[in-house]
Write an enzyme that holds these catalytic residues in place. Sequence first.
Site, PDB file in Angstrom:
ATOM      1  N   HIS A  40       0.615  -1.062  -0.031  1.00  0.00           N
ATOM      2  CA  HIS A  40       0.025   0.268   0.008  1.00  0.00           C
ATOM      3  C   HIS A  40       0.893   1.230   0.000  1.00  0.00           C
ATOM      4  CE1 HIS A  40      -2.875   3.005   2.384  1.00  0.00           C
ATOM      5  NE2 HIS A  40      -3.017   2.751   1.046  1.00  0.00           N
ATOM      6  N   HIS A  65      -7.560   8.097  -3.381  1.00  0.00           N
ATOM      7  CA  HIS A  65      -8.254   6.945  -4.171  1.00  0.00           C
ATOM      8  C   HIS A  65      -9.129   6.749  -5.045  1.00  0.00           C
ATOM      9  CE1 HIS A  65      -6.450   6.042   0.259  1.00  0.00           C
ATOM     10  NE2 HIS A  65      -6.088   4.926  -0.469  1.00  0.00           N
ATOM     11  N   ARG A 140     -14.694  15.401  22.704  1.00  0.00           N
ATOM     12  CA  ARG A 140     -14.973  15.532  24.031  1.00  0.00           C
ATOM     13  C   ARG A 140     -16.285  15.745  24.488  1.00  0.00           C
ATOM     14  NH1 ARG A 140     -15.995  13.895  28.550  1.00  0.00           N
ATOM     15  NH2 ARG A 140     -14.599  14.241  30.470  1.00  0.00           N
ATOM     16  N   CYS A 187      -7.627  18.693  24.860  1.00  0.00           N
ATOM     17  CA  CYS A 187      -8.119  18.318  26.145  1.00  0.00           C
ATOM     18  C   CYS A 187      -7.190  18.502  27.148  1.00  0.00           C
ATOM     19  CB  CYS A 187      -8.970  17.271  26.264  1.00  0.00           C
ATOM     20  SG  CYS A 187     -10.154  16.667  27.597  1.00  0.00           S
ATOM     21  N   TYR A 325     -11.063  20.610  35.902  1.00  0.00           N
ATOM     22  CA  TYR A 325     -10.265  21.337  35.097  1.00  0.00           C
ATOM     23  C   TYR A 325      -9.551  22.203  35.898  1.00  0.00           C
ATOM     24  CZ  TYR A 325     -12.767  18.971  31.340  1.00  0.00           C
ATOM     25  OH  TYR A 325     -13.239  17.968  30.731  1.00  0.00           O
TER      26      TYR A 325
END
Length: 416
Positions: A40, A65, A140, A187, A325
């Site tokens: 490939h 492709h 997320r 994140c 957080y």
Amino acid sequence: APQLPRYTRAEVAQHRTPKDRVWVTYGTDVFDVTEFVELHPGGPDKILLAAGGALEPFWALYAVHSQPHVLELLRDYKVGELSPEDAAAPPPGDTADPFAGDPPRHPALRVNSLKPFNAEPPPELLTQSFLTPNELFFTRNHLPVPAVEPGSYRLRVEGPGGRALSLSLSELRQRFPKHEVTATLQCAGNRRSEMSRVRPVKGLSWDIGAISTARWGGARLRDVLLAAGVRDNTGDGEWHVCFEGLDVDASGTPYGASIPLKRALSAEAEVLLAYEMNGRELPRDHGFPVRVVVPGVVGARSVKWLRSVAVSPSESPSHWQQNDYKGFCPSVDWDSVDFGAAPAIQELPVQSAITEPRPGAAVPAGELTVKGYAWSGGGREVVRVSGAKGGEGKMGWGEREWREMGWGKGDGGKWE
Ligand code: HEM
Ligand code: MTE
Ligand code: MO
């Protein structure tokens, strides 16, 4: 022509490795491409990502492709056809499930949690292009994806002294100039799986892919706030801008977060109310129809499915601003943590990771191309990428693309 055997999708799915043979489908045809894997041109690792399933979602991302010689090549590997039942669309999901209305996702994403949906692109696709394709951008979600009817969508903007605006999607597009920014979202939990090898930590076990880059288009938050009566001296630079999403928990409480008003008003910080992602409308997983994008700041503040914006003397009262957080020293654990004692994370520090080769991979002797990403945080430019022996990396698309786009700065970069 001889009748080829019929296979179900479940049978095709059993062929995912060279040992079990590598099968894929295209349309209703089944192919055994085991002998092609090593040949490939895009590499064996990439073709294996589609093993056992359909090629279409992968080929949709890589236009090389869509040339006749690729289909001709594939034809040589045909071994059968899908059974008539499986050639039809899959049955609809369970409607009692709050997540039943979530959108379809790309099969290449590595799923960390299905409900709510949290997933990241495989490392070798993350550095395949500078801008992460929307379908592969990490997701997320804390809650089910809300279904928003764009015609009846309204964004509420609360300024100081009780002034408020209610904006339809077309008003947001027409009243404010469209501004475009190339920005990386990350994140706070990115690479948590590596942290957990040092000491177990709570949270989703992200690998290195909870970070992605897009070209965002939308109204500047600054322009919208000025229209709602905010002035450059509002709150003496000490106030905050609180955001709420349309996604709600079982008690009806929405996701929420805030950023300092100073950043929101800064023309340089380029905070957006984005309605476009890489030139297309926002996908449902990424906040359709409008989300906040805060370049250089932890992803948690870039609130999706934006319902309201409000200037306030205090930070967002949301759980995700107050009790999540935040950063603590290593001696603090879940029994002793006092969330009130630490500031909410805004900017994140430097981040970089190698995407290819993967840990444990067998590599040929001699010179090796190593790929990865580097991100400075805070909207700052990547200055340098250095190897372990002090060798300097060659900056890849990051620098080049910013120059081509006429941007003096960027907050992300990929290199090889
Ligand atoms: C390139 C065939 C699956 C990613 C190519 C090319 C061929 C090919 C012939 C070279 C095209 C040209 O330059 O004219 C196939 C076949 C597949 C397959 C027959 C399945 C049976 C995949 C999958 C992915 C992928 C699943 C991604 C996950 C790529 C990439 C390139 C490429 C990124 C460009 C390589 C580069 O120039 O950097 N493929 N492919 N391919 N393929 Fe595939
Ligand atoms: N906004 C809403 N409304 N709900 C959410 O769950 N998750 C946040 C943020 N905005 C979230 C949200 C977190 S923690 C991150 S890291 C980013 O969205 C992720 O954005 P993405 O899913 O488009 O990558
Ligand atoms: Mo996050």
